[in-house]
Design a protein around this motif. Structure first.
Motif, short mmCIF file in Angstrom:
data_model
loop_
_atom_site.label_atom_id
_atom_site.label_comp_id
_atom_site.label_asym_id
_atom_site.label_seq_id
_atom_site.Cartn_x
_atom_site.Cartn_y
_atom_site.Cartn_z
N LYS A 166 0.82 -1.20 0.00
CA LYS A 166 0.00 0.00 0.00
C LYS A 166 0.86 1.27 0.00
CE LYS A 166 -3.72 -2.50 0.37
NZ LYS A 166 -4.66 -2.67 -0.76
N LYS A 167 0.41 2.24 -0.76
CA LYS A 167 1.05 3.54 -0.81
C LYS A 167 0.01 4.62 -0.53
CE LYS A 167 2.57 2.08 -4.81
NZ LYS A 167 2.71 0.63 -4.61
N VAL A 168 0.34 5.51 0.40
CA VAL A 168 -0.57 6.60 0.76
C VAL A 168 0.08 7.91 0.37
CG1 VAL A 168 -1.80 7.74 2.64
CG2 VAL A 168 -1.47 5.26 2.70
N TYR A 169 -0.60 8.68 -0.47
CA TYR A 169 -0.05 9.97 -0.92
C TYR A 169 -0.91 11.10 -0.37
CZ TYR A 169 2.00 13.56 -3.88
OH TYR A 169 2.64 14.69 -4.32
N LEU A 170 -0.25 12.03 0.30
CA LEU A 170 -0.93 13.20 0.87
C LEU A 170 -0.54 14.44 0.07
CD1 LEU A 170 -2.64 14.57 3.04
CD2 LEU A 170 -0.58 14.69 4.47
N LEU A 220 1.02 14.82 -9.74
CA LEU A 220 0.29 14.15 -10.82
C LEU A 220 0.77 12.72 -11.06
CD1 LEU A 220 -0.09 17.07 -13.39
CD2 LEU A 220 -1.91 15.95 -12.10
N GLY A 221 2.05 12.46 -10.80
CA GLY A 221 2.56 11.10 -10.95
C GLY A 221 1.77 10.12 -10.09
N TYR A 222 1.49 10.50 -8.83
CA TYR A 222 0.75 9.63 -7.94
C TYR A 222 -0.75 9.70 -8.19
CZ TYR A 222 4.98 8.66 -5.32
OH TYR A 222 6.22 8.24 -4.96
N TYR A 223 -1.25 10.87 -8.55
CA TYR A 223 -2.69 11.00 -8.81
C TYR A 223 -3.12 10.10 -9.97
CZ TYR A 223 -7.20 13.01 -9.99
OH TYR A 223 -8.53 13.17 -10.29
N LYS A 224 -2.35 10.12 -11.05
CA LYS A 224 -2.69 9.29 -12.21
C LYS A 224 -2.60 7.81 -11.87
CE LYS A 224 -1.25 12.76 -15.61
NZ LYS A 224 -0.25 13.12 -16.66
N LYS A 225 -1.59 7.43 -11.10
CA LYS A 225 -1.46 6.02 -10.71
C LYS A 225 -2.59 5.60 -9.78
CE LYS A 225 2.20 4.88 -13.01
NZ LYS A 225 2.12 3.83 -14.08
N SER A 226 -3.07 6.53 -8.95
CA SER A 226 -4.18 6.20 -8.05
C SER A 226 -5.47 5.96 -8.82
CB SER A 226 -4.38 7.32 -7.02
OG SER A 226 -4.95 8.47 -7.61
N LEU A 227 -5.62 6.64 -9.95
CA LEU A 227 -6.79 6.41 -10.80
C LEU A 227 -6.70 5.06 -11.49
CD1 LEU A 227 -7.24 9.92 -12.50
CD2 LEU A 227 -8.43 9.01 -10.50
N GLU A 228 -5.48 4.67 -11.87
CA GLU A 228 -5.28 3.38 -12.54
C GLU A 228 -5.49 2.21 -11.58
OE1 GLU A 228 -1.40 3.42 -14.21
OE2 GLU A 228 -1.77 5.15 -15.50
N ASP A 229 -5.04 2.38 -10.33
CA ASP A 229 -5.14 1.28 -9.37
C ASP A 229 -5.36 1.85 -7.96
OD1 ASP A 229 -5.05 -1.05 -7.95
OD2 ASP A 229 -3.21 -1.80 -8.87
#
Length: 238
Positions: A166-170, A220-229
């Protein structure tokens, strides 16, 4: 959980321009990277689109080469000055709620958060673990292991990106990040305050030339990945 010292005292060492302790691989890489002066240090180096101190570049290489993740790991990710300390404390309390009751009315005087800085309890990969250590001893970290990082997605070790951990991005408003970062760095380096014009640093921040910047690329790197998975990356903002 292993802990020797917190992240903040290590920070001044990260902007040291001396090459001592850098591997030949890192020195060769640094020689090829674009560099710009930083208002708080000497230089920032652009590695894969992001700006880092040279010692963080070395820590990134150490982490990429040697970090072996577990599926039970939890990684907390922020841009600097985005609520990292708060996120570390909150997540540590949640993960350890069985052994340390977080309820304020029942909290024990032995709760680790009452006696230790969250930066000690939750170590940052590229600042306190892999900075100066190619292979730090992670055997004392109990499962689920809880780590933190400021690294953009593109620089994470493959064992983190490819696993189920799990990865949590704030995410925080970049205006608030800028103001917090400005005051934080001036507090650390009082000797340069008079020569450090906020307007100059603001222009540099808007260009993305700041530690772990540009902000938008990082976020955006993490936002886009969060949408994918969304099951792998939890993205939220304050």
């Amino acid at each position: 959980m292993a802990a020797s010292d917190s992240d903040p005292p290590i920070l001044p060492l990260l902007w040291d321009e001396d090459n001592e302790g850098l591997s030949q691989e890192c020195r060769d890489l640094i020689a090829t990277l674009p560099a710009e002066p930083d208002w708080f240090t000497q230089k920032l180096y652009q590695y894969k689109g992001l700006w880092l101190f040279k010692r963080i570049v070395q820590a990134v290489l150490n982490c990429q080469h040697h970090f072996q993740g577990r599926d039970s790991d939890v990684l907390l990710i922020t841009s600097p000055k985005s609520g990292t300390t708060w996120l570390k404390a909150l997540t540590f309390a949640i993960i350890n709620r069985k052994s340390h009751d977080p309820n304020p009315t029942r909290i024990s005087s032995t709760h680790p958060l009452l006696t230790a800085n969250p930066h000690i309890l939750v170590r940052t990969l590229e600042i306190s673990l892999y900075n100066g250590h190619a292979e730090p001893d992670l055997s004392l970290f109990s499962s689920p292991r809880l780590f933190a990082s400021h690294l953009p997605y593109v620089l994470l070790p493959e064992s983190i990106k490819s696993s189920r951990r799990k990865k949590v991005y704030l995410c925080r408003n970049p205006k608030d990040i800028f103001i917090s970062y400005w005051h934080f760095m001036n507090t650390l380096r009082r000797e340069i305050q008079e020569n450090n014009m906020m307007e100059n640093f603001f222009k540099q921040f808007c260009r993305g030339v700041n530690l772990y910047g540009p902000f938008w690329d990082h976020m955006l790197g993490y936002y886009k990945k969060s949408l994918e998975d969304p099951n792998k990356i939890m993205f939220f903002e304050i």
